[in-house]
Structures are given as structure tokens and as C-alpha cells.
Design an enzyme around this catalytic site. Structure first.
Site, PDB file in Angstrom:
ATOM      1  N   GLY A  14      20.895  10.210  56.376  1.00 20.85           N
ATOM      2  CA  GLY A  14      19.801  10.300  56.439  1.00 20.85           C
ATOM      3  C   GLY A  14      19.240  10.808  57.919  1.00 20.85           C
ATOM      4  CD  GLU A  15      21.833   7.708  61.412  1.00 25.48           C
ATOM      5  OE1 GLU A  15      22.356   8.080  62.365  1.00 25.48           O
ATOM      6  OE2 GLU A  15      22.347   6.930  60.543  1.00 25.48           O
ATOM      7  CB  SER A  16      17.506  14.416  62.305  1.00 23.10           C
ATOM      8  OG  SER A  16      17.470  13.780  63.457  1.00 23.10           O
ATOM      9  CB  ILE A  61      20.699  16.338  58.453  1.00 25.80           C
ATOM     10  CG1 ILE A  61      20.399  14.991  57.748  1.00 25.80           C
ATOM     11  CG2 ILE A  61      20.389  17.236  57.658  1.00 25.80           C
ATOM     12  CD1 ILE A  61      19.092  14.745  57.105  1.00 25.80           C
TER      13      ILE A  61
END
Length: 1448
Positions: A659-661, A664
Site C-alpha cells: 500500500g505504501e507509495s 509501489i
């Protein structure tokens, strides 16, 4: 076709002589036929007003060209002189074809013209040798496919369409069809399909005929595929779509029917080409074919065939076109939204069913030949199979059945090319549909299960699934899943047995029987040991050197399966704790000791069952090692020729996007880098790929997140992605395609964990096609059992459980039989692969079904058993398994024995179950002595609790049923009861229970030991006193069986002996009253010894020591059986005396015989045995001499038998001296002096024991025995000169034997009156005793005089004489007379021998002094008598006198 042949055959029968006549007449006949066809067409044309009017008017010049050409043909036809082969067919076909092409003719005229052409085609006039035949065939096809006519009524239109079909099919079936080119064959098929399509609005009959023709055409065309050259040089490489290549041909073929003035008009205008039909919303196919190049799934243009190839004689090109066209008929599914809920049945079933039927025909006939043609093969692998996967989930059972038939055909012919496709079919279709939990209807489940069972009936199917898929780390465990599915589906859970259960059972048993059949084909014995990984090798790189050679691929797949199992365990550890998971894999050598990024990446990529959240977190981690793993992970994907969205979907399916940018970002960077490496066509650089990937993720969230209200439009998406491609824009179509792909189909960033079997979506299919190019080759298994051990170990438990449950629920005999076949197959496999646990489980399961172990609540269990077919079948099966595969039964013996004991209690066992092979011969020899051994089932006479008295054996049980001797009067048994009883008896006979024990000598050691332990366990521990008759009966029966197998296994007695001995010891030591059990134990023990002693010398001591148990019997019990025990010991001795060598063994035998000496019944046999040993020293040996002497003494002293026997016993004692003499002589001859001296010492001790024994008998109350013993003792004392006994032994002998005996006799003689009354004529004995004393003394005088203690000995001799002189006994005068005489003789002999002479020695050792000191006390006158006369004569005479009394 037939007419011409028929004519020629008639000619042959008539035997016309000249060929030329035959030819001319057949020529004439053909001319007549064509003439009649012309007439027929003209006749129909005349009936039509348009044509008829012109004809009648007589204006010849106005005659229509169609009529003119027909008339011209009629004029020419009889004038042709040549053979028909040399006549150009166009000449006689053209007029008819013109009529067919003309749009002025009506349906009836066209119909007749078509019939004429059909007739000509079937006459076999046209063949390969006919002149210009190629042009003629082309003309026919062109004319018929562009046929035009006016429709007057619907019926006539249908007739014409039917005839068109007829002619086209005749073209394909005629001998000249080989002259057709690829284009024409495509045209024929297309025309037929147009008729099929048009027939949808016409009558049922036309529809049927059109479809049938289409089938025949496809069959006709594809039946030639195996004959086509394998070179395929005529093909252009590339895709499998086609272009309209009709150059030079009239493609505007149309049927047009116009209606004027209010009559019916229908117009059907169709362009013919060789492409894909579009689908119309009505669900029918509009006949218009797409003339443009068709796009294949991946958006690339397929390369069409060139014009040159299409105009060559037909072969693979047209087959590829037709097959592609048939596959394209299935593509409509994508446009109509095919899914489980699609409801338009007319469309859903009709078109696909028709297309699938045609495809099935093509595959059936083309079969393995498809292998050799890459374009056809790629159509099957990709387009066809993808469609089959989708139609496999159809709600229509008809479609599903057809899909499954096609897949089965493909499996048969092309499985080596369809490895991953077959895997996905089973995973996504069969396993999904066969279980109701995925929402499939009952019909779908049934069809899926039937298909699976069909596959299971292919002998190598499951082996190949296991070898190719279960043992491949990149594939699923299809074999395990299918086997589990079959097992579960056969289980009736809370419901009655249904056809589905039986169907699944059939599949399961087909798999098992396949394994059982393979056993006979070998390769079972080469049991391979467990796989071990000694060192790290990259598991994803493991390769096999030769996939065709079992010596290579079998170890390879077993190793791969081991790796796969270990990876699964590693995944389990990883899911709990990633660090420990990786450590575990390092420990099993699947990851290197120092972790490297590639190995971890491959673990993530190829291991099923990993937690995708944990994998995502690991890959997104900023740690340098994790980043390296991420890049290696991305490197395992193949994105070649893939759209970006598809590549992204596949990438994100393997883990959950964190979920963390930042995470990603890292993940998408790795993805973009890999994608750009492999797809550089559109994207300028990897940054473009990264930005576009981000954009797609955002679009995905925007479109599919419910919280986003304002959705992004196509324009927004295109605008957002401006200038990202190295400063330039990406093509608009490219972005639009991506946009709609994401909108229609969400990218799931949270993959479902274990949500059953995945669906096959387009991106997964593309990935599958990529993988299929790289997957390892398909392993084809032959009919040998290479992997069955591993496979069976996996499925045996659930299989036995499933068959058992069905057997339990079943009510029909055919289902019973199926289950029994399954049980026997399982047993065979378990035995051959040495899976003893499985066999034990099977036996336990089967024993439950025999009903023999159930607590019997039935009044008449025998009849209940006779009426229960299931129980009878199970019983026969249990014993069949025990007899066939007993070697591999372990704990299962207990259950089998429980069944046998139950049958025994019911009186149903054959009388000789517990016998062994040698019984008959042994028993028949001595019928009188066999009693304790032969009543093999004597215990059956014991009253059974709760049941009437039972007779032993089968016939006894049967007669009991007929008798009335139970507690209450019973009516005669009914016919049903008799029949049930008969069935029971037949069942028991089929079981061959006795062979389990008689053939036990062939059992493997482990199994034999377990059988013996089971018997001991079943017999129970004996308890003192309170056993019920039934328990005792069981214990006796078990003991009988135990003894039987002991005797049958004499070669392996060492294995069994300890257990058997302990069991018998328990019985003997715990029994206080005589009973059948202790009887069986004692006599069984004796029998074992009797039979095994000759064979097992090393065990002889063990066996004989065991007989000491008999000595430990309770006195009351021993007394009761003493006679029979002795008889047995007697037999044992007679049979095995030579085999008993150790003192210990003889001690036991002697103890047993000694005991019998005082038993009134047993002493006879005991003495017989002893006589056998001692007579003539037959079996006497140093090891048993003393023991036998003691035993013989006890028999001599025993007053149980006649006096004669005691006398005989004394003779045996006396006779045994001869043995000692013989041994002494042998020893002197054979040994060194030292050894001989040692042996003389031993012999002396034995002799001493012998004379001591005789001394005791000399005190017997019976005069005859006493006196005989004295004489025998005298013989033993004087007859041993040859032995050369040590001198030191004699004083001992005088002291212990002679003096003691004289003292004892004197004591008896002086005893009270009662004693004297008991010892009659004691004085006679005293006389004999004194004579013995002097005789022995004088006999040994020379030796004794050497002794230092001679003087003492001599004093004792005189002392005993003095004592006897003073005895007060009846008739003592004899003694008074005898003693002086004896003494005088003795002194004379001593004097003569120079022993008694005056000496000057003083003290106690002076013989002269001591002699007269004592003698003068008794007989003062003797000295003067003896020494008065110094002449030699008197002394000579005295010497002779001295010896005379000794001879009395």
C-alpha cells in the site's frame, strides 16, 4: 458411382467374349444416360410458359441459348467415336451448368439440371485420367456455388438447396476430387455453410440435410490429412487467418428470388470468402464473410496464404482455412458475453454445438497427423483450446459434453503438445464443475464427472498427469486434485447413494485397476529409495537428459516431486515466519547457505501456497537484498509481444501490491524495466513504461473503487498521458485499447487467497501460451509401474475410505462387485509396492463388513450371514487377500483371526483348519496313541453360551440345522433357511481358511511373526480357575493354530519359538485343573519337540529344556495326563534319541521318565523308553549315562510293575558296564595318554555311580530283586578289569558301596519283627553279600595290596565278617558255617599271593600282626590250620577250596 460397376459386373457374369463390344455397349449406355438427362431438363423447361411458348412458336432463331446448347449436345452425343475418358467433360457438362447458372430458370428446372450433374458425377465417368478433368471439376464447383434461380414456392427452393448440397458433396467424394484446388474446397465448405445458415428459416428436413452434408464434407476433407506430405513446404509461416483470395473467380454468387405482383420474394445475397463470419444480434450467422484480414487475439495481423498456394491441388492450406473458420464460429462467444448465466439457449447451444461437432470430426480423422502441420497445431493449441476452456463452463450439458469429447480426442492424439492446456482444462473446468460448491448444476457436475472417469479409463492418464504436472514445480498438483475429487465425490455424506457416487467410484477403481495391471508389466521390483538432496542446486534449473528414457525421467520426476513437496513445506514455514521459512529451505539444500537474490526470487515465483501479502512486503522492502530479489523476480517473467495491461495483470497476480507509495514505486520500476527490455516497439524508454504503468494503476483504482464518484473518461486518460513517450505522445488507439481493457476488466491488486480454482481470463491464457513454449517436454509413460508407488501412497487412504463407504451404503450386487474389485486391486498394489500399513488398513476395513465381528444380536447368525450377500462377499475377499498377499499383512492378522474365531464359534470351520501337512502320516501309524492330538476341533463340542449345542465342522452344522435337539421344539427349516445355510457353507469353502495356516511356511518372516503374535493375543492370557467354556474353547483353538504354524515352519522355528514357548509356559504354570487347554499345550509342546528335533540340532537344547514345563505341571494335572505324556516321551525318544546330545537335554528326558517309575499307568511306557535307550547300550553316551542309571535304579526300586520289570531294570544297569568298557577301549586307541587318563577318571566316576545305584537296589524288600541286584553288583565290580580304573577308586568303592551295603543289610537283619517280616529270607541275601565281599576282595587282591591303606581295608573286611558272625537272624547256621570257610579261603589266597607273611614291621600297618589280632578273636584255631603245613600241595588245594564257595 455404382451403376457403371454394376453393368460391368453383369457383363462379366454373361461372359461376353469381345472387349470391343463391351466398350461400345458401355459407350452407348453412357450416351443414352446423358441423352435421357437432356430430355429430362428439356421436358421440365417445356412445362414452363416462358420456355414452352418460345419453343412452340417455331421461331428457331428465337430459341434461347440454354435450349440450343442442350439440343446441340443431344445431336453430338451419339456421334462421339472416342472413349469417354478422351471426351472433354466440359462438352457434356456445360449445357447443364449454364442452366444452373442462369437466373432466368425456375427452381424446378435448376433442380433437374443439378440432378443431372449429380448423376454424371456418381457414374464414375470423371476420374483422374479423364481429359481436362481439372477444368471440368472447377466448372462444376463454380457453377453450383453461383447457382441462381427464381423461387416459385418454398418447397421447390428447399429441393434446389438440397440438390446443391448433394452435388457439392459428390464433388468432394468423387475420384476426381483430388483435382480441386484449395480455393475450391474452401468455396464448397462456405457454400454449404451458407445453406446451413439459410436453412434456419426453412424446413426442418433441409436443416438436417445441410448440417449432415457439412459434417460429411469436413470428414471427407480431414480424412485426407494423414496422407498429406509431412513436409508442409507449401505453407507460409505465420498466423492462421485467411484473406479473400478469389482472384479471377466470380465471387458474387447469390441466390436471388424476386417476387412480383404480390407473390413471395426472398433475396439471399452472400459474398463468399474464406474468413470469419460476423455474428448478428439475433444469434444467427449473417452469411457475410469479412474480406479484410482477420485480427488474432493478440492484435497482430496473421499472414495469409498467397494466391499461388490457394490454386494448387487441395491439401493442408484449405484444411487450415476451414479449421480456422470452424474455430472462429466459436469466437462469437466473446461478443455475446458467454458466462454461467448466459440464457439465450438457442444461440448458446445451436451454433457452438454445430461448430464443436465439426471440429470434433476434424480432430477424430486428422488425429495425430495434426502434429506434423505447425499451423494446424497452433490453431489447436491456442484458439481452439481457449474457446474450449470458455465453452467448458457453459450451462448447456450438450455443449459441455461435446467440449469434453473434443478434449478427450485431443488428449489421445496430441497430448504431448498440450501439456499446460490440459492442466488448465482440468483445473479451471473439470475440477470447478465437478463440485457443487462452485455453483455448477447437477447436469454439469455429472458431465464433468463422466469426462473425468473417461480420462481415468485411459491407462496412462493419471501417471502422465502425475509425472508432467504434479512433479513440475510450475504446475498444479492435478493428479492429487483429481484423485481427491474422485474420493470425495464417491462419499455419500448424509444422503443415499446416487449415480454420481457410483460414477466417481468407477473412476477411482479405474485408476487403481490401471495400477494393478501395470504391476504385471514389471519395473516394480526396482524399488527406488527416498530422494535426498545432498547439496544445493538451483531447483528451477533441474533438467532431464532424456525425456524418452525411463531410466532418466523416472529419477528426474521423483526428484522434482521431492523438491516441490519441500517447497510447499517451506511455503508453510514462510507464511508463519518468513525468516524461518528461508532458513528451513537452506537446511534442505533448496536455497544456498548464503542466500542469493535469484534463488529467493525463484522461490517466490514458482512456489504455490505462499502468502501473497508477505511476498509483496518482501519485494517492496527498501533493503538492498530485497531490491535485488525484486529485480530478479521481475526477470522471471516473459512479456514478449504482450500488451502492457496484460503484462501488468500477470505481474500483479503473483503477489499483493503493497500500500505504501515508495514500495509501489520500487515494484513498478522493476516491472517497467523488464517490460521495456522485451517490448520496445511502441515505448521509447523504460520511464515511459513506468509512467504508463502508474497511470494504469490509477485508472484501475478510479474505475473500480466505489468511493470514486466522478469516473475518468477516455479523453481524460489520453490527456493525462501526453508527452510521456520520450517527450512524444503515444498512439491514441494504443491508449484507447488500454483504457477500455482496464474499464472492462479490473486489475485485482489484492489477489484472492486460496479462492478455489481460478478462472481462465484472457491475460492468463496469453501467459499460458508463453509458458507452453518454455515448459519441459511432455513425458509419455508406457504401461510399466514406474511411479505407482509414490502415486498410490498419496491416494491409498482416501481411496480405501471411499470404496468402503460406498460398499457400506450400496444395495446392489453389481456395486458390491465393483467395490470388491477395487479392494482386491488395492491389496495387490499394496503388496507389490510393500505398503504394509495400507494393506492392514484395508483388512481392518473389510473385516467390519464381514459382520462376523459385530456382537451377535441375531437369533440365528448362520442364517443371517447366509442371507447377507455383502457380508459373504467381504468375507471371501478378506480371506482371498490373506491367502494371496499374506506376506504383507502385519497387524491385520488380528482382525482376520477375530473373523476365524467367530466362524469357529458358529461351528462353520472345516474340521481340519488347525491341522498341518505332516499330521496324516503321523497319526495313521499309531491310531491308539493319537488321541490328544487329533481332536483338532474337539472344543467345538463344548456348550456355547447363548446358542444351542454345536457340532464340529460344516456338515455337523448343517445336520444340526435339520435336527430338533435344541432347547425347545422347532419346526422343520424352510427352503429359504436351507438355501441360506447352503450359501453360508459355500462361502466358507471359497475362503480356503485352512491354507492360511498350512501354507504359512511360505509367509515372509515379519508376517509370520505377526500371525503368531496375533494368535497368542487372540487366545488371551490364561487365568486360574474362572474361564468360561467359550473362552477356553477359543484359547484351545488358537493354540492348535499356533502349534500348526510352528510345525509348518520348522525351518524358521528360531523366529517363532520364544513366543510359542512363553505362551505354553503361561498356560502350564497357571493351570490347576486338568482341561482341554493344558492338554493341548502339553501335548502340542511334546509334538513340536518330537517333530523338530531331527531338523534343528542348534535348537535341540532349547526344545528339550522346554519339556521341563511338563515337570512344572500342577500335581493333579500331571497325574491325569501322565500316561499320555509318557507315551509321547517314549515316541520322542524312539524317534530322536540320536539327536539328543547334551546332558541338559538328557536330564529333562530322564527326569520325565523317572517320574513315571511310580505311576501305575505310565510306568510301562516310561520303562519301554528307558529300555530303548539302555538295551545293549544302544543310545547310552557319557552325557546321559549317569542320568539313565539313576532312572533305571528308580524303575528297579519301583514296586508299581511286576517284579520282572525290576529285575529287567537291574539287568539294564548291569548291562551298561559293557558301554563303559567299550568307551575305555575306544579312548585308549584314539587318544593321547593324558586324554585317556582323564577319560578313565570320568569313566571311573560313572562306574562308581552305577555300583552305588545297584547298592541301593540291593536293599529292596523283594528277595528276587535284592538278590539279583547283588549278583549284578558283583558282576559290575569284577568285570571292569579292562577299564583300568584308577587304584584310588577302590578303597572309595569298598567304603561307599560294599561296606555300606553290608552294614545296611546287617541293620535290616537285626531290625524289628515288622522289618524282618517285610524282608523275607534276608539270610540268603546276607550270604550272597558276604560272598560278594570276599570274591571282590580276592579278585582285586594284587591291586589292593599295593595301597598304603590296604591294612585298614583288610581290617574292615575281617571286621564285617566278625559282625556277621554275631548276627542273630533266623537260620543263622548258614552264616555260621559260611564265614569261617570264606575267611579261611581268603587267608589261604593271601598267603599264596605273598600278602600274608610274617614281617618285622611294627604298628598298625603290619598285615600279619593285624590279621591274627582280629582273626584270633573269632576263630583262634585258624592260624594253626593255615600255617601248620608248609607244603605246597595243601596250600594249592586250599586255594582251590577257597575259590569254590564263591561259585555257589
Amino acid at each position: 458411382m455404382g451403376r457403371l460397376r454394376l453393368q460391368s459386373s453383369i457383363k462379366a457374369i454373361e461372359e461376353e467374349p469381345e472387349d470391343c463390344e463391351v466398350t461400345s455397349s458401355s459407350k452407348a449406355a453412357l450416351a443414352c444416360m446423358i441423352n435421357s438427362e437432356v430430355s429430362a431438363v428439356l421436358a421440365v423447361m417445356r412445362r414452363n410458359v416462358r420456355w414452352g411458348g418460345r419453343y412452340v412458336s417455331g421461331d428457331d432463331h428465337l430459341e434461347h441459348s440454354l435450349i440450343q446448347s442442350l439440343k446441340t449436345l443431344r445431336r453430338q452425343i451419339f456421334s462421339w467415336q472416342h472413349q469417354w475418358e478422351s471426351v472433354n467433360p466440359s462438352l457434356y457438362l456445360q449445357p447443364f451448368l449454364d442452366v444452373i447458372r442462369s437466373d432466368e430458370t425456375g427452381a424446378p428446372i435448376t433442380g433437374v439440371a443439378l440432378s443431372s450433374v449429380y448423376k454424371i458425377l456418381t457414374l464414375d465417368v470423371l476420374d483422374v485420367n479423364t481429359i481436362n478433368v481439372e477444368d471440368a471439376m472447377h466448372l462444376i464447383v463454380d457453377a453450383v456455388t453461383s447457382c441462381r434461380f427464381e423461387v416459385t414456392d418454398p418447397a421447390s427452393e428447399e429441393v434446389v438447396l438440397t440438390k446443391i448440397l448433394q452435388v457439392l458433396l459428390a464433388c468432394m467424394k468423387s475420384k476426381a476430387s483430388v483435382m480441386l484446388n484449395n480455393q475450391h474446397v474452401c468455396t464448397i465448405v462456405n457454400t454449404c455453410f451458407r445453406v446451413v445458415h439459410q436453412a434456419g428459416t426453412k424446413g426442418e428436413l433441409l436443416q438436417r440435410i445441410a448440417r449432415h452434408t457439412m459434417h460429411e464434407l469436413v470428414r471427407c476433407i480431414f480424412s485426407h490429412l494423414p496422407d498429406v506430405d509431412n513436409t508442409e513446404g507449401s505453407l507460409v509461416k505465420g498466423g492462421s487467418s485467411m484473406k479473400n483470395e478469389n482472384a479471377g473467380l466470380d465471387t458474387d454468387y447469390s441466390f436471388s428470388s424476386k417476387l412480383e405482383n404480390g407473390s413471395v420474394t426472398s433475396e439471399y445475397d452472400s459474398q463468399l470468402s474464406s474468413g470469419v463470419f460476423n455474428s448478428a444480434s439475433s444469434g444467427l450467422i449473417s452469411g457475410m464473410m469479412d474480406e479484410s484480414i482477420v485480427r488474432t487475439d493478440n492484435g497482430k495481423d496473421a499472414v495469409p496464404y498467397d494466391l499461388h498456394l490457394m490454386t494448387e491441388p487441395y491439401g493442408v492450406p484449405c484444411m487450415v482455412e476451414i479449421f480456422h473458420f470452424l474455430c472462429s464460429l466459436l469466437n462469437v462467444v466473446e461478443q455475446t458475453g458467454m458466462g454461467p448465466r448466459a440464457n439465450s439457449i438457442t444461440f448458446d447451444e445451436d451454433v457452438p454445438l454445430f461448430a464443436l461437432g465439426l471440429i470434433n470430426s476434424a480432430i477424430e480423422l486428422g488425429g495425430p497427423a495434426i502434429h506434423h502441420h505447425p499451423r494446424l497445431l497452433s490453431l489447436v493449441q491456442d484458439e481452439l483450446f481457449h474457446n474450449l476452456m470458455q465453452f467448458g463452463l457453459s450451462m448447456s450439458p450438450l455443449i459441455l459434453s461435446m467440449v469434453c469429447s473434443i478434449v478427450l480426442n485431443l488428449y489421445q492424439h496430441l497430448r504431448t503438445e498440450l501439456k499446460l492446456q490440459l492442466e488448465s482444462f482440468f483445473s479451471c473446468v473439470i475440477l470447478r464443475l465437478a463440485q457443487s460448491r462452485f455453483g455448477a448444476s447437477y447436469q454439469q457436475q455429472e458431465v464433468a464427472m463422466e469426462t473425468l472417469v473417461d480420462f481415468c479409463r485411459q491407462k496412462t492418464f493419471m501417471v502422465e498427469m502425475y509425472a508432467n504436472l504434479d512433479c513440475d514445480i510450475t504446475c498444479g498438483n492435478v493428479f492429487e486434485d483429481l484423485a481427491n475429487l474422485l474420493s470425495k465425490s464417491a462419499f455419500p455424506v448424509n444422503c443415499p447413494l446416487s449415480t454420481m457416487h457410483i460414477l466417481a467410484l468407477d473412476g477411482l477403481i479405474a485408476v487403481i485397476q490401471g495400477m494393478a495391471e501395470r504391476i504385471a508389466n514389471g519395473s516394480v521390483s526396482a524399488e527406488r529409495g527416498p530422494v535426498k538432496l545432498e547439496e544445493y542446486t538451483p531447483f528451477w534449473m533441474v533438467k532431464c537428459e532424456n525425456y524418452g528414457d525411463p531410466d532418466h525421467w523416472v529419477p528426474f520426476v521423483r526428484r522434482r516431486k521431492y523438491i516441490k513437496r519441500r517447497l510447499m513445506i517451506g511455503a508453510d514455514h514462510f507464511n508463519r515466519d518468513p525468516k524461518k521459512g528461508l532458513e528451513f529451505l537452506q537446511g534442505t539444500h533448496l536455497l544456498p547457505e548464503k542466500l542469493d537474490p535469484q534463488s529467493v526470487a525463484c522461490f517466490f515465483r514458482y512456489t504455490a501456497g505462499l502468502d501473497k501479502n508477505l511476498v509483496g512486503d518482501f519485494l517492496g522492502n527498501h533493503d538492498e537484498f530485497c531490491v535485488q530479489v525484486l529485480h530478479e523476480f521481475a526477470g522471471t517473467f516473459d512479456f514478449q509481444d504482450m500488451n502492457l495491461d496484460i503484462a501488468l495483470r500477470l505481474f500483479l497476480e503473483t503477489f499483493r501490491l503493497p500500500g505504501e507509495s515508495q514500495k509501489i514505486q520500487r515494484v513498478l520500476e522493476a516491472f517497467s524495466e523488464r517490460y521495456y527490455e522485451q517490448s520496445t516497439q511502441i515505448l521509447a524508454n523504460k520511464d515511459a513504461a513506468l509512467l504508463l504503468s502508474y497511470s494504469l494503476i490509477m485508472l484501475n483504482t478510479d474505475q473500480h473503487n466505489v468511493q470514486v464518484k466522478k469516473k475518468m473518461t477516455e479523453e481524460d486518460f489520453i490527456r493525462n498521458n501526453r508527452h510521456i513517450n520520450g517527450g512524444n505522445d503515444l498512439p491514441r488507439e494504443f491508449l484507447s485499447e488500454l483504457y477500455y481493457s482496464i474499464c472492462k476488466n479490473e486489475i485485482r491488486t489484492t489477489p484472492e487467497q486460496g479462492a478455489g480454482f481460478s478462472e481462465m481470463n484472457p491475460s492468463r491464457w496469453i501467459d499460458l501460451m508463453h509458458k507452453s513454449k518454455k515448459t519441459s517436454p511432455y513425458i509419455v509413460s508406457d504401461s510399466r509401474a514406474y511411479l505407482d508407488h509414490d502415486m498410490f501412497a498419496t491416494m491409498s487412504g482416501p481411496t480405501i475410505a471411499a470404496i468402503s463407504v460406498v460398499f457400506d451404503h450400496a444395495e446392489h450386487e453389481d456395486v458390491y462387485q465393483t467395490c470388491i474389485d477395487g479392494f482386491l486391486a488395492v491389496a495387490k498394489i499394496s503388496a507389490c509396492h510393500h505398503l504394509e500399513d495400507v494393506l492392514d488398513d484395508l483388512v481392518v476395513s473389510l473385516c467390519k463388513f464381514t459382520t462376523l465381528l459385530n456382537p451377535s444380536s441375531v437369533e440365528e447368525p448362520v442364517l443371517a450371514f447366509g442371507d447377507d450377500a455383502k457380508a459373504r462377499m467381504a468375507t471371501v475377499t478378506v480371506f482371498t487377500i490373506a491367502n494371496r498377499y499374506g506376506d504383507f499383512i502385519r497387524t491385520g492378522w488380528r482382525n482376520i483371526l477375530d473373523c476365524i474365531l467367530r466362524l469357529h464359534k458358529l461351528g462353520l470351520l472345516p474340521a481340519r483348519v488347525a491341522s498341518d501337512a505332516a499330521d496324516d502320516s503321523e497319526m495313521s501309524s499309531e491310531p491308539g496313541h493319537g488321541k490328544p492330538l487329533t481332536n483338532s476341533l474337539s472344543s467345538a463340542h463344548i456348550q456355547s453360551i447363548g446358542t444351542p449345542r454345536r457340532s464340529s465342522g460344516l456338515m455337523g452344522r448343517f445336520s444340526q440345522l435339520l435336527s430338533l435337539d435344541t432347547e425347545e421344539p422347532r419346526s422343520q427349516p424352510t427352503e429359504q433357511q436351507l438355501a441360506a445355510h447352503q450359501r453360508t457353507l459355500q462361502t466358507i469353502q471359497k475362503c480356503h481358511i485352512d491354507t492360511i495356516f498350512t501354507e504359512s511356511k511360505f509367509l515372509q518372516a515379519d508376517s509370520l511373526l505377526q500371525l503368531a503374535r496375533a494368535l497368542i493375543w487372540a487366545a488371551g492370557r490364561p487365568q486360574k480357575g474362572n474361564t468360561s467354556p467359550e473362552d477356553e474353547d477359543t484359547a484351545v483353538f488358537c493354540l492348535e493354530l499356533l502349534i500348526a504354524i510352528t510345525l509348518n515352519n520348522r525351518d524358521r522355528i528360531g523366529l517363532l519359538w520364544q513366543g510359542v514357548y512363553e505362551h505354553i509356559a503361561n498356560i502350564v504354570q497357571s493351570t490347576v485343573v486338568a482341561c482341554a487347554l493344558v492338554e493341548k499345550a502339553v501335548f502340542g509342546l511334546l509334538r513340536i519337540c518330537q517333530r523338530l528335533l531331527p531338523y534343528k540340532e542348534n535348537l535341540a537344547d532349547e526344545l528339550l529344556r522346554s519339556l521341563q514345563l511338563v515337570l512344572k505341571l500342577d500335581a493333579r494335572v500331571a497325574d491325569q495326563y501322565c500316561e499320555q505324556i509318557t507315551q509321547e516321551v517314549n515316541r520322542l525318544v524312539k524317534a530322536n534319541a540320536t539327536h539328543i546330545r547334551s546332558p541338559m537335554g538328557w536330564r529333562t528326558i530322564a527326569s520325565l521318565l523317572s517320574i513315571t517309575a511310580r505311576h501305575p499307568d505310565a510306568s510301562e511306557s516310561g520303562f519301554e523308553a528307558l529300555s530303548f535307550i539302555m538295551t545293549n547300550g544302544a543310545h547310552l553316551a557319557p552325557s546321559n549315562f549317569v542320568l539313565c542309571v539313576d532312572a533305571a535304579r528308580q524303575f528297579a526300586e519301583s514296586r508299581v510293575g511286576q517284579t520282572d520289570r525290576s529285575v529287567h531294570a537291574v539287568d539294564l544297569l548291569a548291562g551298561s558296564v559293557a558301554c563303559l568298557v567299550r568307551w575305555g577301549q575306544d579312548a585308549r586307541e584314539a587318544m593321547t595318554e593324558a586324554e585317556a587318563a582323564k577319560l578313565c577318571q570320568d569313566i571311573g566316576e560313572m562306574w562308581l555311580r552305577l555300583v552305588q545305584g545297584l547298592r541301593k537296589v540291593c536293599l529292596d524288600q523283594r528277595e528276587e530283586v535284592r538278590n539279583h541286584a547283588l549278583l549284578s553288583l558283583q558282576t559290575c565290580l569284577t568285570g571292569v578289569d579292562e577299564i583300568r580304573l584308577p587304584l584310588s577308586l577302590w578303597p572309595q568303592c569298598f567304603e561307599m558301596v560294599i561296606f555300606t551295603m553290608l552294614d545296611d543289610l546287617a541293620e535290616i537283619a537285626q531290625g524289628n519283627p515288622q522289618t524282618q517280616k517285610e524282608f523275607r529270607n534276608i539270610e540268603g541275601t546276607l550270604v550272597l553279600a558276604l560272598k560278594l565281599l570276599t570274591k571282590v576282595f580276592l579278585h582285586l587282591l594284587n591291586e589292593l595290596s599295593q595301597l598304603s591303606s590296604f591294612c585298614k581295608l583288610w581290617r574292615n573286611v575281617i571286621g564285617r565278617m566278625e559282625k556277621y558272625m554275631k548276627l542273630k537272624v533266623k537260620r543263622s547256621e548258614k552264616l555260621q558255617e559260611l564265614i569261617p570257610e570264606l575267611l579261611k579261603n581268603t587267608l589261604l589266597v593271601m598267603k599264596t599271593n605273598g600278602v600274608l607273611v610274617p614281617t618285622s614291621t611294627l604298628g598298625g600297618d603290619n598285615v600279619w600282626e593285624q590279621t591274627w589280632l582280629h582273626v584270633n578273636k573269632i576263630f583262634p584255631s585258624l592260624q594253626s590250620e593255615i600255617f601248620s603245613n608248609q607244603d605246597a600241595e595243601p596250600s594249592q588245594s586250599n586255594q582251590s577250596d577257597a575259590t569254590s564257595p564263591q561259585n555257589e
